[in-house]
Design an enzyme around this catalytic site. Structure first.
Site, PDB file in Angstrom:
ATOM      1  CD1 TRP A 154      58.715  75.543  68.079  1.00  0.00           C
ATOM      2  CD2 TRP A 154      58.078  73.475  66.314  1.00  0.00           C
ATOM      3  NE1 TRP A 154      60.439  74.806  67.706  1.00  0.00           N
ATOM      4  CE2 TRP A 154      59.740  73.716  66.817  1.00  0.00           C
ATOM      5  CE3 TRP A 154      56.768  72.781  65.734  1.00  0.00           C
ATOM      6  CZ2 TRP A 154      59.885  72.292  66.308  1.00  0.00           C
ATOM      7  CZ3 TRP A 154      57.856  71.647  64.751  1.00  0.00           C
ATOM      8  CH2 TRP A 154      59.196  71.823  65.519  1.00  0.00           C
ATOM      9  CG  ASP A 155      58.814  74.908  72.530  1.00  0.00           C
ATOM     10  OD1 ASP A 155      59.044  74.183  73.376  1.00  0.00           O
ATOM     11  OD2 ASP A 155      59.288  75.071  70.988  1.00  0.00           O
ATOM     12  NE  ARG A 200      66.336  82.601  65.898  1.00  0.00           N
ATOM     13  CZ  ARG A 200      67.454  82.239  66.463  1.00  0.00           C
ATOM     14  NH1 ARG A 200      68.143  83.538  66.007  1.00  0.00           N
ATOM     15  NH2 ARG A 200      67.542  82.288  67.578  1.00  0.00           N
ATOM     16  CB  SER A 201      58.905  83.708  62.531  1.00  0.00           C
ATOM     17  OG  SER A 201      57.659  82.937  63.503  1.00  0.00           O
ATOM     18  NE  ARG A 265      72.748  79.820  65.896  1.00  0.00           N
ATOM     19  CZ  ARG A 265      73.069  78.635  66.824  1.00  0.00           C
ATOM     20  NH1 ARG A 265      71.328  78.327  67.683  1.00  0.00           N
ATOM     21  NH2 ARG A 265      73.696  78.461  66.892  1.00  0.00           N
ATOM     22  N   PRO A 266      73.347  85.732  68.660  1.00  0.00           N
ATOM     23  CG  PRO A 266      72.728  87.677  68.968  1.00  0.00           C
ATOM     24  CD  PRO A 266      72.386  86.705  68.162  1.00  0.00           C
ATOM     25  CG  ASP A 300      67.288  74.939  66.315  1.00  0.00           C
ATOM     26  OD1 ASP A 300      66.694  74.843  67.243  1.00  0.00           O
ATOM     27  OD2 ASP A 300      67.371  76.306  66.545  1.00  0.00           O
ATOM     28  CD  GLU A 495      65.570  69.928  75.240  1.00  0.00           C
ATOM     29  OE1 GLU A 495      65.461  71.148  74.265  1.00  0.00           O
ATOM     30  OE2 GLU A 495      66.816  70.038  75.178  1.00  0.00           O
TER      31      GLU A 495
END
Length: 566
Positions: A154-155, A200-201, A265-266, A300, A495
């Site tokens: 989305w970025d 995941r998207s 999450r890795p 997140d 960011e």
């Protein structure tokens, strides 16, 4: 070529991943999963298996793990080759629209940042994908920056709009082609360009990227190429990320975030493992699926996804239940996508398909008004499927249907404007906060993020109201001022920003605030393009200052007392 099962056992799951990340060998868990292998996965996995047999319970001491990692992994960066955008040129027309000389000079520097954020994945990744965690992209593109060296879904929408204003059409087209390649390969666009993101998207902005490019170029051929793949992605969201919500005995199909992978999450393994520590195994797996769903949302993390249990005084990070929330912004975005797909079919002469998607828009608007719209409050609110009530907390996304043009009555827009004025979201001099909750998460107070500012400003500017358009400009002035002040102080774009900081970068969350920064640059260029003849450096617009001071004297005095100026 696709990544091998062996490389997934190294980067995505398994005992090697667990032991390395839990041993805290790296300050940032992402550092390990971005490293290149120096031997094929089977050799690395066999070597690790042999190593574990030397120690009780198979647990390798951190010092030995470090030696192992040094032997079998190389630092990240090997996956890229030098590249500078060939379509970059010094003087895009955008610059001539900016009246303020300081802002024009700054816009020129923002335009120049694309060169430092350009990345081309090396041919060795294409030829030997099993040696890398990065997903091969056929075309070079622009990345967010900082620790985010690969594409993020989305970025890239705001990056791409910035590239179009910078007249970098070749680079913009290449990024779209990469995403179409991802849909062809996976059925959707992954969260980011690493194999550990494959399940995941992120918010599905690809149709709007194609729309932006088409509006700038009138290139019908890209519509012919893209449309079947855009429909594939739409089907993915409708088949895998939808849920039936019943309100007043009427069932509505709506969308949500949902990633059924019950492991840490890795790239943030340690944080996820520590958060779930002490929970029963089933509850741990549930929490990890919910954290991944929050990552899929792009938010997140945020208290927006917390769900309080009965008898609880307050919900916490452990109470993240993203998949139980029907988000306003996701449904608004997919509504806008449905309208775009209808437009594309009509341009290509398929009236029947265009009408099908227009019907989908009508159905979704009815669903959003039934499930998410609160006529008394005058805005849309996320719906909690567990409690069957709306979340009345303020988020800028409560107004995202204005941006998506996904509402049926003009008066709803005016009601939403009045809601915003009384929400508390406008009380801050340096942008609209992501929420009013001080949770310590990065998608909460006091952080403000560029995409949310842009969606809010864009939505207000589309209302048929001078009051709304004035507020849109006021918010644009505040945001540009915040970005510019930070650039003057730090020679960097961030960011996220602190709404009370007068150019202070944001904070909180799992990692340090990142420099770069793709979507912040893109939004700044869009606002400079839209309002460049009115925006000013060296302080917010006087009228805005006085208005804030009169309406919100506490904030005004806070800003003067703590920051020395407003």
């Amino acid at each position: 070529m696709a990544a091998s099962t062996g490389s997934r056992k190294i980067y995505c799951t398994g005992e090697l991943l667990r032991q390395v990340q839990m041993a805290k060998l790296f300050d940032d868990n992402k550092a390990y999963v971005d490293m290149k292998l120096t031997a094929v996965p089977d050799i690395v996995l066999d070597a690790f298996s042999n190593l574990t047999q030397r120690f009780p319970n198979g647990t390798v001491p951190p010092s030995d793990l470090q030696v192992f990692v040094n032997m079998y992994f190389a630092n990240s960066g090997k996956e890229f080759e030098p590249w500078s955008p060939p379509d970059w040129h010094a003087k895009p027309k955008l610059l001539s629209k900016v009246s303020d000389p300081k802002l024009r000079s700054w816009a020129e520097e923002l335009h120049g940042l694309w060169k430092s954020l350009g990345r081309k994945v090396s041919n060795d990744v294409r030829d030997n994908p099993q040696m890398y965690s990065i997903i091969y992209c056929p075309y070079p593109g622009i990345v967010p920056g900082g620790r985010f060296t690969e594409f993020y879904y989305w970025d890239s929408y705001w990056v791409l709009n910035g590239l179009i204003l910078s007249e970098m059409m070749e680079t913009a087209r290449g990024m779209i082609q990469n995403f179409l390649h991802m849909v062809d390969r996976y059925g959707f666009v992954p969260n980011g360009g690493r194999i550990y993101y494959e399940r995941r998207s992120q918010p599905p902005f690809l149709p709007l990227m194609v729309e932006s490019y088409y509006e700038a170029t009138k290139d019908v051929e890209i519509l012919r190429t893209a449309l079947p793949l855009l429909e594939n992605e739409y089907r993915f969201w409708m088949e895998n990320r939808s849920i039936v919500v019943e309100v007043n005995s009427v069932e509505h199909v709506m969308n949500r975030y949902y990633t059924p992978v019950g492991q840490p999450r890795p790239e943030s393994y340690l944080q996820d493992a520590e958060l779930a520590e002490g929970l029963p195994a089933e509850a741990q797996e549930k929490l990890w699926t919910e954290l991944k769903a929050a990552a899929e949302s792009g938010w997140d993390f945020s208290s927006r996804w917390y769900v309080k249990n009965l008898g609880q005084n307050a919900a916490s990070f452990r109470d993240t239940r993203t998949s139980s929330i029907v988000p306003v912004d996701l449904n608004a975005l997919i509504c806008r996508n449905e309208r775009v797909l209808a437009t594309f079919h009509r341009i290509l002469g398929n009236e029947e398909k265009a009408l099908q998607y227009e019907n989908a828009v009508s159905i979704r608007m009815r669903a959003m008004e039934s499930v998410l719209w609160d006529a008394k409050k005058g805005a849309w609110f996320d719906y909690n499927m567990l409690s069957r009530i709306r979340n009345s907390a303020f988020y800028p996304t409560n107004l995202s249907p204005l941006w998506a043009q996904c509402y049926s009555q003009p008066e709803m827009g005016q009601q939403a404007l009045q809601y915003l004025r009384g929400s508390g979201g406008l009380d801050y001099p340096n942008g609209v906060p992501t929420s009013l909750s001080q949770s310590g998460q990065q998608w909460d107070m006091p952080n403000a993020w560029a995409p949310l500012q842009h969606m809010l400003i864009d939505g207000l500017s589309q209302l048929d109201s001078a009051d709304a358009k004035d507020l849109a400009f006021d918010l644009a002035q505040r945001w540009i001022q915040t970005n510019w002040l930070a650039y003057v102080k730090y020679d960097a774009m961030f960011e996220k920003y602190d709404v009370l900081g007068d150019g202070k970068p944001g904070g909180g969350g799992e990692y340090e605030v990142q420099l770069g920064f793709g979507w912040t640059n893109g939004v700044a260029l869009q606002l400079l393009d839209q309002y460049g003849n009115k925006l000013r450096s060296g302080g917010s617009v006087l009228g805005s200052n006085l208005q804030i001071g009169l309406i919100y004297p506490t904030v005004y005095l806070y800003a003067i007392f703590y920051h020395g100026s407003f």
